[in-house]
Motif scaffolding. Structure first.
Motif, short mmCIF file in Angstrom:
data_model
loop_
_atom_site.label_atom_id
_atom_site.label_comp_id
_atom_site.label_asym_id
_atom_site.label_seq_id
_atom_site.Cartn_x
_atom_site.Cartn_y
_atom_site.Cartn_z
N TRP A 95 0.83 -1.20 0.00
CA TRP A 95 0.00 0.00 0.00
C TRP A 95 0.86 1.25 0.00
CZ3 TRP A 95 -0.17 -3.83 3.72
CH2 TRP A 95 0.60 -3.59 4.87
N GLY A 96 0.30 2.31 -0.53
CA GLY A 96 0.88 3.64 -0.49
C GLY A 96 -0.23 4.63 -0.75
N LEU A 97 -0.42 5.55 0.17
CA LEU A 97 -1.52 6.51 0.08
C LEU A 97 -1.00 7.94 0.15
CD1 LEU A 97 -4.04 4.82 2.53
CD2 LEU A 97 -4.00 4.65 0.03
N VAL A 98 -1.76 8.86 -0.44
CA VAL A 98 -1.43 10.27 -0.35
C VAL A 98 -1.50 10.70 1.11
CG1 VAL A 98 -2.23 10.79 -2.70
CG2 VAL A 98 -3.79 11.07 -0.76
N ARG A 99 -0.76 11.74 1.42
CA ARG A 99 -0.60 12.16 2.82
C ARG A 99 -1.93 12.50 3.50
NH1 ARG A 99 3.92 16.55 4.09
NH2 ARG A 99 4.43 15.96 1.98
N ASN A 100 -2.85 13.14 2.79
CA ASN A 100 -4.10 13.51 3.46
C ASN A 100 -5.03 12.31 3.70
OD1 ASN A 100 -5.24 13.15 0.94
ND2 ASN A 100 -5.89 15.26 0.68
N ALA A 101 -4.63 11.13 3.25
CA ALA A 101 -5.39 9.90 3.53
C ALA A 101 -4.78 9.10 4.68
CB ALA A 101 -5.45 9.04 2.27
N TRP A 102 -3.65 9.55 5.20
CA TRP A 102 -3.00 8.83 6.29
C TRP A 102 -3.82 8.95 7.58
CZ3 TRP A 102 2.80 10.72 5.94
CH2 TRP A 102 3.36 10.27 4.75
N GLY A 103 -3.73 7.91 8.40
CA GLY A 103 -4.34 7.93 9.72
C GLY A 103 -5.84 7.76 9.73
N LYS A 104 -6.43 7.36 8.62
CA LYS A 104 -7.88 7.19 8.53
C LYS A 104 -8.29 5.72 8.45
CE LYS A 104 -8.53 11.67 6.31
NZ LYS A 104 -9.07 12.38 5.15
N GLY A 105 -7.31 4.82 8.48
CA GLY A 105 -7.63 3.40 8.39
C GLY A 105 -7.83 2.90 6.98
N TYR A 106 -7.57 3.75 5.98
CA TYR A 106 -7.77 3.34 4.59
C TYR A 106 -6.82 2.23 4.16
CZ TYR A 106 -10.71 7.50 3.73
OH TYR A 106 -11.70 8.45 3.73
N ALA A 107 -5.56 2.29 4.58
CA ALA A 107 -4.60 1.24 4.18
C ALA A 107 -5.05 -0.11 4.72
CB ALA A 107 -3.20 1.59 4.66
N THR A 108 -5.47 -0.16 5.96
CA THR A 108 -5.93 -1.41 6.56
C THR A 108 -7.20 -1.90 5.86
OG1 THR A 108 -4.97 -0.76 8.68
CG2 THR A 108 -6.59 -2.53 8.72
N GLU A 109 -8.13 -1.01 5.64
CA GLU A 109 -9.41 -1.37 4.98
C GLU A 109 -9.17 -1.91 3.57
OE1 GLU A 109 -13.39 1.06 3.50
OE2 GLU A 109 -12.37 1.73 5.33
N GLY A 110 -8.38 -1.19 2.80
CA GLY A 110 -8.11 -1.61 1.43
C GLY A 110 -7.27 -2.87 1.36
N ALA A 111 -6.26 -2.97 2.22
CA ALA A 111 -5.40 -4.15 2.22
C ALA A 111 -6.19 -5.39 2.63
CB ALA A 111 -4.20 -3.95 3.13
N ALA A 112 -7.09 -5.27 3.59
CA ALA A 112 -7.90 -6.42 4.02
C ALA A 112 -8.76 -6.92 2.85
CB ALA A 112 -8.77 -6.05 5.22
N ALA A 113 -9.39 -6.00 2.13
CA ALA A 113 -10.20 -6.41 0.97
C ALA A 113 -9.33 -7.06 -0.10
CB ALA A 113 -10.93 -5.19 0.40
N THR A 114 -8.13 -6.54 -0.27
CA THR A 114 -7.22 -7.09 -1.27
C THR A 114 -6.68 -8.45 -0.83
OG1 THR A 114 -6.62 -4.86 -1.95
CG2 THR A 114 -5.15 -6.61 -2.61
N MET A 115 -6.48 -8.63 0.46
CA MET A 115 -6.04 -9.94 0.95
C MET A 115 -7.13 -10.99 0.73
SD MET A 115 -3.88 -8.63 4.26
CE MET A 115 -3.47 -10.22 4.96
N ASP A 116 -8.40 -10.60 0.91
CA ASP A 116 -9.50 -11.51 0.57
C ASP A 116 -9.41 -11.90 -0.90
OD1 ASP A 116 -10.62 -11.46 3.13
OD2 ASP A 116 -12.13 -9.93 2.61
N TYR A 117 -9.22 -10.93 -1.76
CA TYR A 117 -9.11 -11.17 -3.20
C TYR A 117 -7.92 -12.10 -3.51
CZ TYR A 117 -8.20 -10.08 -8.14
OH TYR A 117 -7.95 -10.15 -9.49
N ALA A 118 -6.78 -11.84 -2.88
CA ALA A 118 -5.58 -12.63 -3.14
C ALA A 118 -5.77 -14.09 -2.72
CB ALA A 118 -4.38 -12.02 -2.42
N VAL A 119 -6.42 -14.30 -1.60
CA VAL A 119 -6.63 -15.66 -1.09
C VAL A 119 -7.78 -16.35 -1.83
CG1 VAL A 119 -7.43 -16.91 0.97
CG2 VAL A 119 -5.63 -15.18 1.17
N ASP A 120 -8.91 -15.68 -1.97
CA ASP A 120 -10.11 -16.31 -2.53
C ASP A 120 -10.12 -16.40 -4.04
OD1 ASP A 120 -11.01 -16.45 0.10
OD2 ASP A 120 -12.26 -14.65 -0.08
N ILE A 121 -9.60 -15.41 -4.73
CA ILE A 121 -9.66 -15.38 -6.20
C ILE A 121 -8.33 -15.81 -6.83
CG2 ILE A 121 -10.13 -13.96 -8.24
CD1 ILE A 121 -12.57 -14.44 -6.31
#
Length: 179
Positions: A95-121
């Protein structure tokens, strides 16, 4: 024609990069603080090549990083997702996010969805995260995802001369954790 799927989470849209994302990628790659742990800043020319590399990986390998779109604003806020170019140390969700997106939980939220995709699909049996040791924010994200420290390793080309901390977990560990 879509080159890959679109995944929606509560607050994010994850989709393959598009041409209209380019100027946002340029700004992302020009920000020294954002790029401090991602290989350093890049100008428009290298950004174009980087974006095309990630986009082309969708065609060649059937997966790559997604553009991250914040639902509330419709803004491009970064890139994250599955990544494993030739010579990479394993099947990574990064993951890599723009600075104004830091600290909002977006990296965790997006990475979790992507980990589901990586494992399931994609059928991955293991997921890693390669993180420079001083990148404490990304280390916290990896740990929130349930990944554990695996090893230290020298960075492969084109990132020679650094050492990563590699965090990870098996697909079975991820399935058990997500419920």
């Amino acid at each position: 024609m879509a080159i890959g799927p679109t995944i929606e989470t509560e607050r994010l849209i994850l989709r393959p990069p598009r041409a209209e994302d380019f100027d946002s990628w340029v700004a992302f790659h020009a920000d020294e603080e954002v790029m401090r742990h991602l290989g350093g800043t890049q100008g428009r020319e290298l950004t174009w090549r980087s974006m095309c590399t990630l986009t082309g990986a969708w065609t060649i390998g059937r997966f790559s990083m997604f553009s991250v779109i914040e639902k509330a604003s419709g803004q491009w806020i970064g890139r994250l997702g599955p990544w494993c170019p030739h010579g990479w140390p394993g099947t990574e969700v990064g993951w890599g996010l723009v600075r104004n997106a830091w600290g909002k939980g977006y990296a965790t939220e997006g990475a979790a969805a992507t980990m589901d995709y990586a494992v399931d699909i994609l059928g991955w049996s293991q997921i890693i995260h390669t993180i420079l040791p001083e990148n404490e924010a990304s280390t916290r994200v990896a740990k929130r995802l349930g990944s554990q420290f695996i090893k230290k390793m020298d960075t492969p080309p084109p990132f020679e001369g650094l050492t990563w901390d590699v965090y990870g977990q098996t697909a079975d560990e991820w399935r058990a954790r997500r419920g």
